[in-house]
Design an enzyme around this catalytic site. Structure first.
Site, short mmCIF file in Angstrom:
data_model
loop_
_atom_site.label_atom_id
_atom_site.label_comp_id
_atom_site.label_asym_id
_atom_site.label_seq_id
_atom_site.Cartn_x
_atom_site.Cartn_y
_atom_site.Cartn_z
N SER A 87 0.83 -1.21 0.00
CA SER A 87 0.00 0.00 0.00
C SER A 87 0.86 1.25 0.00
O SER A 87 2.03 1.22 0.40
CB SER A 87 -0.87 -0.03 1.27
OG SER A 87 -1.62 1.14 1.41
N GLY A 88 0.27 2.36 -0.44
CA GLY A 88 0.80 3.71 -0.24
C GLY A 88 2.28 3.90 -0.53
O GLY A 88 2.77 3.59 -1.62
N VAL A 133 1.11 12.69 3.04
CA VAL A 133 1.24 12.13 1.69
C VAL A 133 -0.09 11.44 1.35
O VAL A 133 -0.67 10.76 2.20
CB VAL A 133 2.37 11.07 1.68
CG1 VAL A 133 2.46 10.39 0.33
CG2 VAL A 133 3.70 11.71 2.06
N LYS A 179 7.14 7.82 16.34
CA LYS A 179 8.06 8.34 15.32
C LYS A 179 9.27 9.02 15.97
O LYS A 179 10.39 8.99 15.44
CB LYS A 179 7.32 9.28 14.37
CG LYS A 179 6.24 8.59 13.53
CD LYS A 179 6.79 7.44 12.69
CE LYS A 179 5.74 6.84 11.77
NZ LYS A 179 6.27 5.74 10.94
N THR A 212 -2.22 8.86 0.70
CA THR A 212 -2.29 7.39 0.73
C THR A 212 -3.53 7.00 1.52
O THR A 212 -4.27 7.87 2.01
CB THR A 212 -1.07 6.78 1.46
OG1 THR A 212 -1.15 7.14 2.84
CG2 THR A 212 0.25 7.25 0.89
N TYR A 253 1.25 8.04 17.97
CA TYR A 253 1.96 8.11 16.68
C TYR A 253 3.20 9.01 16.81
O TYR A 253 4.30 8.63 16.38
CB TYR A 253 1.01 8.66 15.62
CG TYR A 253 1.55 8.65 14.21
CD1 TYR A 253 1.79 7.45 13.54
CD2 TYR A 253 1.82 9.85 13.54
CE1 TYR A 253 2.27 7.45 12.24
CE2 TYR A 253 2.30 9.85 12.24
CZ TYR A 253 2.52 8.64 11.59
OH TYR A 253 3.00 8.64 10.30
N1 LIG Z 1 0.67 8.92 4.44
C1 LIG Z 1 1.18 9.90 5.16
O1 LIG Z 1 0.68 11.03 5.18
C2 LIG Z 1 2.44 9.66 5.98
C3 LIG Z 1 3.12 10.78 6.48
C4 LIG Z 1 4.27 10.59 7.22
C5 LIG Z 1 4.74 9.32 7.46
N2 LIG Z 1 4.07 8.24 6.97
C6 LIG Z 1 4.59 6.91 7.28
O2 LIG Z 1 4.85 6.21 6.08
C7 LIG Z 1 4.67 4.82 6.29
C8 LIG Z 1 3.70 4.27 5.23
O3 LIG Z 1 2.47 4.96 5.36
P1 LIG Z 1 1.34 4.88 4.23
O4 LIG Z 1 0.71 6.21 4.17
O5 LIG Z 1 1.88 4.26 3.00
O6 LIG Z 1 0.30 3.91 4.96
P2 LIG Z 1 -0.68 2.80 4.38
O7 LIG Z 1 -1.07 3.08 2.98
O8 LIG Z 1 -1.74 2.66 5.42
O9 LIG Z 1 0.24 1.48 4.39
C9 LIG Z 1 0.69 0.93 5.60
C10 LIG Z 1 1.45 -0.35 5.28
O10 LIG Z 1 1.86 -0.94 6.51
C11 LIG Z 1 1.57 -2.34 6.47
N3 LIG Z 1 1.32 -2.80 7.82
C12 LIG Z 1 0.49 -2.24 8.75
N4 LIG Z 1 0.48 -2.98 9.87
C13 LIG Z 1 1.31 -4.03 9.65
C14 LIG Z 1 1.71 -5.14 10.45
N5 LIG Z 1 1.23 -5.34 11.67
N6 LIG Z 1 2.60 -6.04 9.93
C15 LIG Z 1 3.08 -5.86 8.68
N7 LIG Z 1 2.74 -4.83 7.88
C16 LIG Z 1 1.86 -3.93 8.36
C17 LIG Z 1 0.32 -2.42 5.58
O11 LIG Z 1 0.21 -3.67 4.94
P3 LIG Z 1 -0.85 -4.83 5.27
O12 LIG Z 1 -2.12 -4.19 5.71
O13 LIG Z 1 -0.93 -5.60 3.99
O14 LIG Z 1 -0.14 -5.59 6.33
C18 LIG Z 1 0.63 -1.36 4.52
O15 LIG Z 1 1.41 -1.92 3.49
C19 LIG Z 1 4.18 4.65 7.73
O16 LIG Z 1 5.25 4.37 8.58
C20 LIG Z 1 3.64 6.04 8.05
O17 LIG Z 1 3.67 6.31 9.44
C21 LIG Z 1 2.92 8.37 6.22
#
Ligand SMILES: NC(=O)c1ccc[n+]([C@@H]2O[C@H](COP(=O)([O-])OP(=O)(O)OC[C@H]3O[C@@H](n4cnc5c(N)ncnc54)[C@H](OP(=O)(O)O)[C@@H]3O)[C@@H](O)[C@H]2O)c1
Length: 253
Positions: free
Chosen positions: A21-22, A191, A162, A193, A158
């Site tokens: 994802s994302g 971002v 971080k 997602t 959260y």
């Molecule tokens: N989007 C934003 O605005 C943003 C901003 C700053 C930082 N981030 C960080 O970027 C990273 C990715 O975020 P995203 O926006 O791409 O989120 P997302 O689309 O919700 O994707 C989260 C990913 O984490 C995996 N995941 C969640 N729990 C898990 C577990 N227990 N075991 C294994 N895999 C797990 C999910 O896969 P499955 O469900 O298939 O396991 C999915 O692939 C995160 O660390 C987030 O904190 C995001």
């Protein structure tokens, strides 16, 4: 290794978590387009297969793991390296945000965030540095957040998670430098997602617009993060370790 282009990832083997994802998915797709062979990691095998179909090149693999199930990450990663080749890079993009006001946050909710975001990071770093698992001159990139540095309502767990990730990166960078492993993180602002969609569902359209206005360049895309990860994995960043590369459209400014 392509000596003419220090940003090239040609021939590298990179393990990417959160690849279903994302940000993790886009990181995997982009790195493959730059010549890397990817091991895609998350819980949902179907969604990993969907990512796999989008990858360029050949030799990619899928490995399912749930960081909440208390897995033996060291044994799991050793097996992956043995079945394929040792890794040049690790990108940890799996994570949860799970917003919740302090009054409603239970210890189990707190622990779920910590296990998914912090304990997994420790376990992956520990697993990656094992003999035979990583190559010499390798690179670990954890995905942190601007929330390591500032706060927002309902994000206590959260933000704490971080902050822990960014401190962990510094300590690991100092300890693992002698083993030829660089350790950094990328700290994105919001971002677009599924994680950002969930936030919008929770806070509403008006609040989301207010959050977007705090980003002078608007919200980011997963590709914006993927390019920063590319840099930190590549030979161009050979003198960069222990840092958080902020990619936030000006949010922190
Ligand atoms: N989007 C934003 O605005 C943003 C901003 C700053 C930082 N981030 C960080 O970027 C990273 C990715 O975020 P995203 O926006 O791409 O989120 P997302 O689309 O919700 O994707 C989260 C990913 O984490 C995996 N995941 C969640 N729990 C898990 C577990 N227990 N075991 C294994 N895999 C797990 C999910 O896969 P499955 O469900 O298939 O396991 C999915 O692939 C995160 O660390 C987030 O904190 C995001």
């Amino acid at each position: 290794m392509n000596n003419l282009n220090p940003f090239s990832l040609q021939g590298q083997h990179v393990l990417v978590t959160g690849a279903s994802s994302g940000i993790g998915r886009e990181v995997a797709v982009w790195l493959s387009s730059q010549g890397a062979r990817i091991t895609l990691v998350a819980r949902d095998e179907q969604r990993l297969k969907d990512t796999h179909r989008r990858l360029a090149g050949e030799g990619h693999a899928i490995a399912v793991i749930d960081f909440l199930a208390d897995p033996d990450v060291s044994a799991w990663m050793k097996k992956l390296a043995k079945e394929s080749t040792p890794f040049n890079g690790l990108v940890h993009a799996a994570g949860v945000q799970a917003p919740m006001p302090i009054r409603a946050t239970s210890v189990s909710h707190w622990e779920k965030i910590m296990s998914t975001n912090v304990t997994s990071s420790f376990s992956l770093i520990k697993a990656f540095r094992q003999k035979g698992v990583c190559q010499s001159d390798s690179s670990i990139v954890l995905i942190s957040s601007v929330m390591a540095k500032v706060g927002e309502p309902a994000l206590l767990g959260y933000c704490a998670s971080k902050g822990a990730v960014e401190s962990m990166v510094k300590a690991a960078a100092v300890e693992l430098a002698r083993e030829g492993i660089r350790v950094n993180c990328v700290a994105p602002g919001v971002v677009k997602t599924e994680m950002a969609d969930s936030l919008k569902d929770l806070v509403g359209v008006d609040s989301m617009e207010a959050i977007e206005q705090k980003h002078p360049l608007g919200f980011g895309t997963p590709a914006d993060v993927a390019y920063a990860v590319n840099y930190l994995l590549s030979p161009a960043a050979r003198w960069v370790t222990g840092t958080a590369l902020v990619v936030d459209g000006g949010y922190l400014a």
